[in-house]
Design an enzyme around this catalytic site. Structure first.
Site, short mmCIF file in Angstrom:
data_model
loop_
_atom_site.label_atom_id
_atom_site.label_comp_id
_atom_site.label_asym_id
_atom_site.label_seq_id
_atom_site.Cartn_x
_atom_site.Cartn_y
_atom_site.Cartn_z
N ALA A 63 40.34 32.37 39.44
CA ALA A 63 39.24 31.70 39.89
C ALA A 63 37.97 32.36 39.25
O ALA A 63 38.21 33.50 38.93
CB ALA A 63 39.38 31.82 41.34
N GLY A 102 44.41 32.79 40.30
CA GLY A 102 44.37 31.35 40.43
C GLY A 102 44.99 30.88 38.81
O GLY A 102 45.52 29.78 39.21
N GLU A 105 48.65 30.89 40.18
CA GLU A 105 48.72 29.91 41.08
C GLU A 105 48.91 28.58 40.64
O GLU A 105 49.71 27.53 41.12
CB GLU A 105 47.73 30.15 42.21
N GLU A 125 44.94 39.59 42.98
CA GLU A 125 43.60 39.47 43.83
C GLU A 125 43.63 40.60 44.67
O GLU A 125 42.55 40.84 45.02
CB GLU A 125 43.91 38.27 44.67
#
Ligand code: 3HC
Ligand code: NAI
Length: 702
Positions: A63, A102, A105, A125
């Site tokens: 992200a 992310g 993910e 994270e």
């Protein structure tokens, strides 16, 4: 289609390419582009399978961290991943380089994953004070099992391609061109009529889950003391065994949102950018040409020299060490070998890696053998005359262009540089003890250090897995100068009424791994004693120094190594115990000084230890010794154990507020005098209602 996401077709395979340099962060434009591309692939009847691949140095760095702490425009990453997962055509992630956060993910939402040998996957994270918030805590345990998922998510560490394949995180390792291999993989799926395989439909194996989670919680509490995110990671992974996946995903989002707005996560995100910002150095543009570093040399194989040699070898740089004679050389190299062997026996290093690293470390007693080194790092005794002599020798023996670095912790780098005819090549590289473990390199720029030398040393820091920060020349540079302000107050507090264990407890409760007195006992009190004595002779301090520490050394108490120092140590136990003998000594010294002991609150201890340290930081900034406040934060986090979740002293100062700190400093100054005089910059910020962050943003401090 946006520039950030490209779409093309190769036969029956749609190829969606993430193209958002430098790390394909999954910002808004990428998320929009991905949804558009998926819809296009869905609508095209000739497309039978989809590949998602990345350009540049890796698949994706996750992200976009710059979007955190603000409202995020839709589609959210969770929605994009859900879209991928429900797609009726098989979707394959093709991974090279980093696929993290992310960026890991997203592949977990795909139906299959392939990667080349450069692939590195992980969910870091937790290092930003977060949990994976786009399904990572639910899909990873389903795919690879609870234990490996816990290990990866709670540590935030990455796994390489081979390990990822062993864990089942990658379905296939691709030899050769990744895109070609991925298309071949997708064509096989099409040919075999293989259906999408959705991780959400798998069940995590919850055998022994209760014990596993209990153990993970205890380990995280010990290793990551005071941090909330590791515990939340475990809570969320546990939900994968107790809740239906959609409820668990919802919970994961709630945990993520709660952490995202926490001070800890803001602090850790600040540090992420601070570490990178530190590489922007005035007068050293990003495109400054680098000097190649193919071989290094280290002068002195004592405590620091061998740690530095090991750090270089750990980073793959061949290094030759020089000592005064063969005996000292053999002893130093043997110590390095023993340190590596310790890591092998603890299981943190393989025998093969140890052998490879030892092969990179050679030794000599002749300067002729290091004439070709690209960088020489001097780490002999802290003695100016000796250092000057060595730099004169290096000047006359080393090839043109060799970087001449000193590991001095306090001496004037300019004076050392002046002993050579090439001051532009001279720089400080201040490592921290133990140098093979501690991540900080406080690099010191002399008045004449050349820009390419600065750029090369900062790059070398990164290459050998250290965190480099560039500072200017002054006594103690940034870290030790601030440390001195803190330790001075800690000792004054003892004279005024506090006791060592009380001070240490306040500091450890704040989050430091150890208090100032336990740290001194660990380092050994005799060394500091000799340094102080020497310094007082050549440069008498401008203020009174507490002599409690000197008395302790004179009693033959040298710290942990003599089982007695500020504290007592029982045989085989490193836990400091308060010692009545020391308490009597301290009370006696207060009497000698005519100080009436008083009750000192924990709040006063915290303020007296931290605010003068911050105040010194403000002076250092105003003098231009540190380039920016966040550089100081990086130095204190990586060199001095400042609690990460507090973001470093200057970030912490902003949380407290410049005005509050100024007011306390002003009060202390009125009582205790000049040493605690508020720094003009602190006063300026307090009066203007500003913060150190404002200061940095305004580029007031470069
Ligand atoms: N978001 C925004 N910017 C990022 C970024 C990210 N995720 N990752 C890297 N960058 C920026 C850096 O700030 C740097 O910018 P600069 O050049 O202006 O200073 C630039 O990209 C290059 O970064 P590095 O110098 O770190 O590049 P490296 O090649 O050395 O390392 C990396 C690449 C391993 C991807 C490293 O950048 C990294 O660790 N990035 C962060 C990874 C991470 O923590 N991702 C998780 C994000 S949180 C998340 O995904 C939430 C999700 O669960 C919902
Ligand atoms: P040390 O005493 O452990 O090692 C110094 C080594 O240098 C000895 O092995 C000695 O034999 C060798 N040496 C002396 N003269 C030499 C010469 N002419 N040629 C080759 N080798 C020679 O000292 P330590 O602790 O390793 O410190 C070295 C430097 O690092 C000092 O400048 C010190 O201030 C600095 N430093 C020390 C830190 C620490 O925690 N010990 C931390 C950061 C910097």
């Amino acid at each position: 289609m946006s520039d950030e996401v490209r779409y093309e077709r190769e036969g029956n395979v749609a190829v969606i390419t993430l193209n958002n340099p430098p790390v394909n962060a999954l910002g808004h434009a990428v998320r929009v582009g991905l949804v558009d591309a998926l819809e296009k692939a869905d609508a095209d009847d000739d497309v039978k399978a989809v590949i998602i691949i990345g350009t540049g140095r890796g698949f994706s760095g996750g992200a976009d961290i710059r979007e955190f702490g603000k409202p995020r425009p839709e589609p959210l990453l969770v929605e994009v991943i859900a879209h991928i997962e429900v797609t009726a055509k098989p979707v394959v992630a093709a991974i090279h380089g980093m696929a993290v956060g992310g960026g890991c993910e997203l592949p977990l939402g795909c139906h299959y994953r392939v990667g080349d040998e450069t692939a590195q996957m992980g969910l870091p994270e937790v290092k930003l004070g977060l949990i994976p918030g786009a399904g990572g805590t639910q899909r990873l345990p389903r795919l690879i099992g609870l234990k490996p998922a816990l290990d990866m998510i709670v540590s935030g560490e990455y796994v390489g391609a081979e390990r990822a394949a062993e864990l089942g995180l990658l379905d296939e390792l691709i030899d050769g061109d990744l895109k070609t291999g991925a298309i071949r993989f997708a064509e096989k799926l099409i040919a075999n009529g293989t259906e999408p395989r959705r991780i959400r439909d798998m069940q995590p194996d919850d055998t022994d889950a209760k014990e596993l989670f209990e153990k993970a919680r205890a380990t995280a509490a010990r290793r990551m003391r005071g941090l909330d995110a590791p515990q939340r990671c475990i809570d969320s992974i546990e939900n994968s065994t107790t809740l239906p996946i959609d409820d668990a995903l919802q919970k994961e989002r709630e945990f993520f949102a709660e952490l995202e707005s926490s001070e800890q996560s803001r602090a850790l995100r600040h540090l992420f950018f601070a570490e990178r910002e530190a590489h922007r150095i005035p007068g050293v543009p990003k495109d400054t040409p680098l000097r190649p570093i193919a071989r290094a040399a280290v002068i002195g194989c004592g405590t620091m020299g061998r740690g530095i040699a090991m750090s270089l070898a750990n980073g793959g740089v061949p290094v030759t060490v020089i000592e005064v004679d063969q005996k000292a050389l053999d002893a130093g190299l043997e110590m390095a070998r023993k340190t590596y062997a310790g890591s092998v026996s603890r299981g943190s290093l393989s025998q093969g890696d140890m052998d490879a690293r030892m092969t990179l470390i050679g030794g000599t007693t002749s300067y002729d053998d290091i004439a070709d080194a690209d960088i020489v790092i001097e780490a002999v005794f802290e003695d100016m005359e000796l250092k000057k002599k060595i730099f004169t020798t290096l000047d006359s023996t080393c090839k043109q262009g060799t970087i001449l670095a000193t590991n001095t912790s306090s001496l004037d780098v300019n004076e050392i540089a002046a002993a050579t005819k090439r001051p532009g090549d001279v720089i400080g590289t201040h490592f921290f003890s133990p140098a093979n473990v501690m991540k900080l390199m406080e690099n010191v720029r002399g008045a004449k250090t050349a820009p390419d030398v600065i750029a090369t040393v900062m790059k070398l820091s990164k290459d050998i897995n250290k965190v480099g920060v560039m500072v200017g020349v002054c006594n103690g540079f940034v870290g030790n100068r601030m440390l001195y302000a803190y330790k001075t107050q800690a000792e004054y507090l003892l004279e005024e009424g506090a006791l060592p264990h009380q001070v240490d407890k306040v500091v450890t409760d704040f989050g430091f791994p150890m208090g100032p007195f336990a740290v001194s006992d660990l380092a050994g009190l005799d060394v500091g004693y000799l340094v102080r004595k020497h310094r007082r002779e050549i440069d008498p301090p401008k203020h009174r120094e507490s002599y409690i520490g000197d008395r302790i050394v004179e009693m033959g108490r040298h710290g942990q190594k003599t089982s007695k120092g500020w504290f007592l140590y029982e045989e085989g136990n490193r836990v400091p115990q308060p010692d009545p003998e020391i308490e009597d000594l301290i009370v006696g010294i207060s009497e000698e000084l005519g100080i009436e002991r008083r009750e000192i609150t924990d709040q006063e201890i915290l303020e007296r230890c931290l605010y003068p340290l911050i105040n010194e930081g403000a002076k250092i900034l105003a003098e231009g010794i540190a380039i920016r406040p966040s550089d100081i934060d990086v130095i204190w986090i990586y060199g001095y154990g400042f609690p990460r979740g507090r973001g470093g002293p200057m970030f912490y100062a902003d949380q407290v507020g410049a005005k509050t700190i100024f007011d306390v400093m002003q009060r202390l100054y009125e009582v205790h005098g000049d040493l605690l005089k508020p720094a003009p910059l602190l006063k300026e910020l307090a009066n203007a209602g500003k913060s150190f962050a404002d200061c940095q943003a305004e580029k007031k401090i470069n």
